[in-house]
Write an enzyme that holds these catalytic residues in place. Structure first.
Site, PDB file in Angstrom:
ATOM      1  N   PRO A  24      21.287 -25.003  54.495  1.00  0.00           N
ATOM      2  CA  PRO A  24      20.470 -26.253  54.096  1.00  0.00           C
ATOM      3  C   PRO A  24      21.457 -27.193  53.764  1.00  0.00           C
ATOM      4  O   PRO A  24      22.552 -27.235  53.505  1.00  0.00           O
ATOM      5  CB  PRO A  24      20.314 -25.601  52.681  1.00  0.00           C
ATOM      6  CG  PRO A  24      21.054 -24.561  52.184  1.00  0.00           C
ATOM      7  CD  PRO A  24      21.531 -23.854  53.498  1.00  0.00           C
ATOM      8  N   GLN A 100      13.975 -24.741  50.684  1.00  0.00           N
ATOM      9  CA  GLN A 100      14.925 -24.620  49.493  1.00  0.00           C
ATOM     10  C   GLN A 100      14.840 -25.258  48.353  1.00  0.00           C
ATOM     11  O   GLN A 100      14.588 -26.635  48.260  1.00  0.00           O
ATOM     12  CB  GLN A 100      16.488 -24.969  49.935  1.00  0.00           C
ATOM     13  CG  GLN A 100      17.652 -24.545  49.063  1.00  0.00           C
ATOM     14  CD  GLN A 100      18.921 -24.943  49.107  1.00  0.00           C
ATOM     15  OE1 GLN A 100      19.089 -26.294  49.277  1.00  0.00           O
ATOM     16  NE2 GLN A 100      19.993 -24.198  49.072  1.00  0.00           N
ATOM     17  N   TYR A 181      24.225 -26.842  40.807  1.00  0.00           N
ATOM     18  CA  TYR A 181      22.911 -27.614  40.268  1.00  0.00           C
ATOM     19  C   TYR A 181      22.154 -26.598  39.297  1.00  0.00           C
ATOM     20  O   TYR A 181      23.062 -25.530  38.861  1.00  0.00           O
ATOM     21  CB  TYR A 181      22.046 -27.914  41.604  1.00  0.00           C
ATOM     22  CG  TYR A 181      22.641 -28.868  42.382  1.00  0.00           C
ATOM     23  CD1 TYR A 181      22.980 -30.094  41.933  1.00  0.00           C
ATOM     24  CD2 TYR A 181      23.242 -28.299  43.833  1.00  0.00           C
ATOM     25  CE1 TYR A 181      23.542 -30.981  42.676  1.00  0.00           C
ATOM     26  CE2 TYR A 181      23.942 -29.313  44.280  1.00  0.00           C
ATOM     27  CZ  TYR A 181      24.201 -30.493  43.921  1.00  0.00           C
ATOM     28  OH  TYR A 181      24.792 -31.489  44.768  1.00  0.00           O
ATOM     29  N   ARG A 228      20.137 -18.277  46.939  1.00  0.00           N
ATOM     30  CA  ARG A 228      21.681 -18.771  47.272  1.00  0.00           C
ATOM     31  C   ARG A 228      22.482 -18.920  46.099  1.00  0.00           C
ATOM     32  O   ARG A 228      22.121 -19.292  44.943  1.00  0.00           O
ATOM     33  CB  ARG A 228      21.734 -20.259  48.042  1.00  0.00           C
ATOM     34  CG  ARG A 228      22.661 -20.509  48.710  1.00  0.00           C
ATOM     35  CD  ARG A 228      22.743 -21.841  49.478  1.00  0.00           C
ATOM     36  NE  ARG A 228      23.668 -21.845  50.737  1.00  0.00           N
ATOM     37  CZ  ARG A 228      24.273 -22.802  51.255  1.00  0.00           C
ATOM     38  NH1 ARG A 228      24.160 -23.983  50.672  1.00  0.00           N
ATOM     39  NH2 ARG A 228      24.969 -22.440  52.359  1.00  0.00           N
ATOM     40  N   GLY A 315      26.562 -25.094  58.253  1.00  0.00           N
ATOM     41  CA  GLY A 315      26.237 -26.195  58.099  1.00  0.00           C
ATOM     42  C   GLY A 315      26.605 -27.592  58.948  1.00  0.00           C
ATOM     43  O   GLY A 315      25.739 -27.725  59.984  1.00  0.00           O
TER      44      GLY A 315
HETATM   45  C1  FMN Z   1      25.483 -33.151  54.726  1.00  0.00           C
HETATM   46  C2  FMN Z   1      25.370 -31.717  53.935  1.00  0.00           C
HETATM   47  C3  FMN Z   1      24.467 -31.487  52.968  1.00  0.00           C
HETATM   48  C4  FMN Z   1      24.284 -30.545  52.312  1.00  0.00           C
HETATM   49  N1  FMN Z   1      23.386 -30.189  51.477  1.00  0.00           N
HETATM   50  C5  FMN Z   1      23.138 -29.023  50.863  1.00  0.00           C
HETATM   51  C6  FMN Z   1      21.929 -28.599  50.135  1.00  0.00           C
HETATM   52  O1  FMN Z   1      21.110 -29.505  50.063  1.00  0.00           O
HETATM   53  N2  FMN Z   1      21.661 -27.387  49.430  1.00  0.00           N
HETATM   54  C7  FMN Z   1      22.796 -26.625  49.502  1.00  0.00           C
HETATM   55  O2  FMN Z   1      22.574 -25.236  49.139  1.00  0.00           O
HETATM   56  N3  FMN Z   1      23.852 -26.782  50.449  1.00  0.00           N
HETATM   57  C8  FMN Z   1      23.965 -27.964  50.746  1.00  0.00           C
HETATM   58  N4  FMN Z   1      25.140 -27.944  51.776  1.00  0.00           N
HETATM   59  C9  FMN Z   1      26.129 -27.222  51.909  1.00  0.00           C
HETATM   60  C10 FMN Z   1      26.056 -26.091  53.138  1.00  0.00           C
HETATM   61  O3  FMN Z   1      24.816 -25.686  53.079  1.00  0.00           O
HETATM   62  C11 FMN Z   1      27.071 -25.308  53.621  1.00  0.00           C
HETATM   63  O4  FMN Z   1      27.173 -24.269  52.509  1.00  0.00           O
HETATM   64  C12 FMN Z   1      28.399 -26.128  53.686  1.00  0.00           C
HETATM   65  O5  FMN Z   1      28.150 -27.214  54.627  1.00  0.00           O
HETATM   66  C13 FMN Z   1      29.498 -25.300  54.219  1.00  0.00           C
HETATM   67  O6  FMN Z   1      28.985 -24.890  55.581  1.00  0.00           O
HETATM   68  P1  FMN Z   1      29.929 -25.403  56.603  1.00  0.00           P
HETATM   69  O7  FMN Z   1      31.386 -25.358  56.396  1.00  0.00           O
HETATM   70  O8  FMN Z   1      29.201 -24.545  57.908  1.00  0.00           O
HETATM   71  O9  FMN Z   1      29.382 -26.825  56.821  1.00  0.00           O
HETATM   72  C14 FMN Z   1      25.418 -29.474  52.279  1.00  0.00           C
HETATM   73  C15 FMN Z   1      26.427 -29.729  53.238  1.00  0.00           C
HETATM   74  C16 FMN Z   1      26.375 -30.794  53.974  1.00  0.00           C
HETATM   75  C17 FMN Z   1      27.592 -31.155  55.227  1.00  0.00           C
END
Ligand code: FMN
Length: 358
Positions: A24, A100, A181, A228, A315
């Site tokens: 997400p 989500q 949150y 989550r 992500g």
């Molecule tokens: C631009 C951005 C927005 C994000 N928004 C959310 C979100 O809305 N909800 C959530 O649970 N995590 C959010 N995350 C966290 C990601 O879901 C993920 O857990 C995090 O980026 C780590 O994974 P990665 O290293 O593969 O990017 C966000 C991450 C990024 C980079």
């Protein structure tokens, strides 16, 4: 041998062609009224080769728990109808998408709420750090402590959003209990110091999440409700005195409800001194487990091969690579994410990342 991430997986009646989940990600590109747009539909449809897409966080409370006008909502019929643009585009492209459902709780600012809205949390403890407002960054405010009537209303708001998500033809919902949150604020004891039956023991702190789960399961089969959590994330002043013991208890409580999956934000290797809670969760939760956080192709495959996870969410790499599973298959190099455009508007850094050639 086919890479573990690229093998198929099923949850209930849903069949995933691979185990590469799109994590997400909030992108702040909704239109006035917190409405999804055709551009958002294009962005998600580009990424429909994911085993499962989990949408950006979607707000459930029309008054409180909001952050800025460009985060999408799902608390009225107009928003429901606009989400159909997204879900239908994803389905036409062969994908699956969960919504989500989220509430900012104390991580909101009064200036961003609707009239009558409040900054609220399980306890009157402010988040640490600053929040960006129209007047620039300001410290977080001390939230109002929720009473049990407020909590019952919130549970109903999640249930309504879940019903709207079903009408909007999502494939399921994910309850956002991570990253500081509202649900996470209840789960962890740095932010929850209540002395009623929503605080104290891990089971009490999980009560809000479980009440939401049970209300949402009146609408959705349990096999289409994911959860989550991020047991060791310290974002916004979050913390827990004993994450292994507490999330062991929470995993057992969730396991008994048989959700679609439990989605744990924890990197493959924790920083020094931080416990690897995902291992305790894996041992105490019988359903499908998704891991997320700084995974790549090699660490993702290893997590599945060694049985630490069933699926892995990506992500930033999915944000920058609309065809991530295909690139994992072909070994094509990955586009680099452009952090400057994570939360801006329009196509730049959103729908204009190139697909691999050939
Ligand atoms: C631009 C951005 C927005 C994000 N928004 C959310 C979100 O809305 N909800 C959530 O649970 N995590 C959010 N995350 C966290 C990601 O879901 C993920 O857990 C995090 O980026 C780590 O994974 P990665 O290293 O593969 O990017 C966000 C991450 C990024 C980079």
């Amino acid at each position: 041998m086919i890479a573990p991430l690229l093998t198929s997986f099923s949850i209930g009646a849903l069949n995933f062609p691979n185990r590469v989940v799109m994590a997400p990600m909030t992108r702040r590109r909704a239109a006035y009224g917190k409405l999804p747009t055709a551009l958002m539909a294009q962005y998600y449809a580009q990424r429909a080769s994911a085993g499962l897409i989990i949408s950006e966080s979607i707000e459930v409370d029309p008054l409180s728990g909001l952050q800025g006008p460009t985060r999408p909502g799902l608390f009225n019929e107009k928003q429901r109808d606009a989400w159909l643009l997204v879900t239908r585009a994803v389905h036409e492209a062969g994908g699956r998408i969960f919504a989500q459902l989220s509430h900012m709780g104390r991580a909101a600012h009064a200036s961003q709420l609707e009239p009558g809205g409040r900054v609220i949390a399980p306890s009157a403890i402010a988040a640490s750090g600053q929040i960006y407002t129209a007047k620039g960054p300001v410290p977080y405010e001390t939230p109002a402590e929720l009473d049990t009537t407020d909590i019952a209303t919130l549970v109903q708001q999640y249930a309504l959003a879940a019903a709207l998500a079903q009408e909007a033809e999502f494939d399921g919902v994910e309850l956002h209990g991570a990253n500081g949150y509202l649900i996470d604020q209840f789960l962890r004891d740095a932010s929850n110091q209540r002395i009623d039956h929503y605080g104290g023991s891990a089971a009490n702190r999980a009560r809000f999440l479980l009440e939401i789960f049970d209300a949402v399961s009146q609408v959705w089969p349990r096999s289409q409700i994911g959860v989550r959590v991020s047991p060791t994330n310290t974002f916004q002043g979050m913390g827990d005195s004993d994450p292994v013991a507490h999330f062991t208890a929470i995993a057992q409580l969730l396991s008994a409800r048989a959700p679609a999956y439990l989605h744990v934000v924890e990197p493959p290797v924790q920083p020094e001194g931080v416990p690897y809670v995902a291992g305790a969760i894996r041992a105490n939760f019988t359903g499908p487990l998704i891991l997320a956080g700084k995974f790549g192709l090699a660490t993702g495959n290893a997590a599945i091969e060694t049985g630490r996870a069933d699926l892995v969410a990506f992500g930033e790499s999915f944000l920058a690579n609309p065809d991530l599973p295909q690139r994992f298959l072909s070994g094509a190099a990955l586009n680099e994410p452009d952090k400057a455009t994570f939360y801006t508007s329009g196509e730049a850094g959103y729908t204009d990342y190139p697909f691999a050639q050939g």
